[in-house]
Write an enzyme that holds these catalytic residues in place. Sequence first.
Site, PDB file in Angstrom:
ATOM      1  N   ASP A  91      -5.934  79.982 -44.932  1.00 36.12           N
ATOM      2  CA  ASP A  91      -5.687  81.313 -44.416  1.00 36.12           C
ATOM      3  C   ASP A  91      -6.294  82.295 -45.425  1.00 36.12           C
ATOM      4  OD1 ASP A  91      -4.629  83.292 -42.944  1.00 36.12           O
ATOM      5  OD2 ASP A  91      -2.554  82.605 -43.060  1.00 36.12           O
ATOM      6  N   ASP A 145      -8.545  89.628 -42.701  1.00 30.24           N
ATOM      7  CA  ASP A 145      -8.257  90.550 -41.596  1.00 30.24           C
ATOM      8  C   ASP A 145      -7.038  91.402 -41.903  1.00 30.24           C
ATOM      9  OD1 ASP A 145      -6.544  88.341 -41.565  1.00 30.24           O
ATOM     10  OD2 ASP A 145      -6.187  88.496 -39.421  1.00 30.24           O
ATOM     11  N   ASP A 297      -1.393  76.011 -35.845  1.00 28.37           N
ATOM     12  CA  ASP A 297      -0.606  75.712 -37.042  1.00 28.37           C
ATOM     13  C   ASP A 297       0.702  76.454 -36.924  1.00 28.37           C
ATOM     14  OD1 ASP A 297      -1.832  78.465 -37.832  1.00 28.37           O
ATOM     15  OD2 ASP A 297      -0.267  78.097 -39.317  1.00 28.37           O
ATOM     16  N   CYS A 335      10.569  57.754 -30.402  1.00 30.59           N
ATOM     17  CA  CYS A 335       9.642  58.071 -31.498  1.00 30.59           C
ATOM     18  C   CYS A 335       9.352  56.804 -32.295  1.00 30.59           C
ATOM     19  CB  CYS A 335      10.244  59.130 -32.407  1.00 30.59           C
ATOM     20  SG  CYS A 335       9.207  59.540 -33.828  1.00 30.59           S
ATOM     21  N   CYS A 337       8.036  56.807 -35.378  1.00 28.76           N
ATOM     22  CA  CYS A 337       7.822  57.132 -36.797  1.00 28.76           C
ATOM     23  C   CYS A 337       8.685  56.246 -37.699  1.00 28.76           C
ATOM     24  CB  CYS A 337       8.062  58.620 -37.064  1.00 28.76           C
ATOM     25  SG  CYS A 337       9.768  59.081 -37.436  1.00 28.76           S
ATOM     26  N   CYS A 340      12.522  57.063 -37.607  1.00 30.49           N
ATOM     27  CA  CYS A 340      13.241  56.587 -36.422  1.00 30.49           C
ATOM     28  C   CYS A 340      13.328  55.061 -36.390  1.00 30.49           C
ATOM     29  CB  CYS A 340      12.577  57.127 -35.159  1.00 30.49           C
ATOM     30  SG  CYS A 340      12.782  58.910 -35.011  1.00 30.49           S
ATOM     31  N   HIS A 366       9.861  63.132 -39.742  1.00 32.10           N
ATOM     32  CA  HIS A 366      10.030  62.938 -38.304  1.00 32.10           C
ATOM     33  C   HIS A 366       9.454  64.114 -37.503  1.00 32.10           C
ATOM     34  CE1 HIS A 366      11.542  62.402 -34.292  1.00 32.10           C
ATOM     35  NE2 HIS A 366      11.952  63.661 -34.367  1.00 32.10           N
TER      36      HIS A 366
HETATM   37 ZN   LIG Z   1      10.737  59.866 -35.519  1.00 35.27          ZN
END
Ligand SMILES: [Zn+2]
Length: 409
Positions: A91, A145, A297, A335, A337, A340, A366
């Site tokens: 940024d 900006d 983002d 999920c 991940c 999980c 997560h």
């Molecule tokens: Zn997860």
Amino acid sequence: MSDVFQVKARCGAARRGKLHTAHGEVATPVFMPVGTLATVKGVPQETLEDLGAEIILANTYHLFLRPGTETIRKLGGLHRFMSWERAILTDSGGYQVFSLSDLRKVREEGVEFRSHLDGALHFLSPETATAAQIALGADVVMAFDECTEYPAQHEQARASMEMTARWAERCKRSFEEHRGEVPWRNVSGFKFQVSSEEAQAGNVKRETRNDSQLLFGIIQGGVYADLRRESAERTVKVGFPGYAIGGLSVGEPRTLTREMVEATLPHLPADQPRYLMGVGTPEEIVEYAALGVDMMDCVLPTRAARHGLLYTSEGKLAIKNARFAQDGGPLDPRCSCQVCARYSRAYLRHLYSSNETLAAVLNTMHNLAFYLDTMRQVRQSIELGRLEALLSEVRSHSLNSSARGRDPA
Ligand SMILES: [Zn+2]
């Protein structure tokens, strides 16, 4: 065809593309985790790699103040400093100067402001913000900006938009003059400088067609469709390899955010990447990808995680809730991940209630997995021409959330 961006498939207005950066290809639409101070809070870089993040965001304003962009340049640039060899977007600092600093004085030349850390006086301009981002060595550099505040009268939004347009020209000029000064140009060990033997041995995983930094322009114009259109036309005329829609998610109603995005997108080149800054919830990132946004983002997944708010395929949940105290099941059964797969809701609730550091780490892992996986599904759905089905699924699972926004701290 652009060397920077290619559209591989379309589904309605949505695009499945590839952004070519000096640190690898980025599959779009993409969600970029926010790593304000050269760290995505609570998550080490190897975990971000495991999660499949191909690009992360860092904030020039924060790094400019601490540890200083010159310090990072001397250490070989941001990639080497934080040990992250994938793409980074920075940024410009414009948003933070307007949201965080005290006593700022905005002039045509630039902005004088006092650091929110120690009150020291600093100056950022199109030239110094560009120099700072070249020193950091970001793959995608943003034009400096003026982020128009909300609410703002039409006249005020126009003046601000016009200043941003004049600053865009100065950013481009400065960038063109100094782009050769990027720190990793002379640093050995990065993939585009490896020998052909290494390449043949398969050590080069992330080939690239673009070995320089990219400067993106930013569209402003507040919540006025006519100003958004004019800003887009003027910025496109200056000419950049990509365009961001800035100045949204600053407190305006969400319907207005969407209206402004819809008012801007038709005026951006169809074959170049479009980045919507500071957005959004899991539902919103799917909605905006469907409108034709390629990059997004937001601090929401990481910030919410630290507050024990978790995004799941069944909606958002607060892990501190007493109903999870005896719940031995996974956080999100759908999920895949690491969190999980391994930990129960009861354990995560215990960690959070006990104020354990690990709570923030696991919750962030997560939430990021959920966001990155959502975007993976978006890309797949575009390829299969089934984005509508994903949209209705996401809408049905979405719970209302009031928290959102970009990172002021
Ligand atoms: Zn997860």
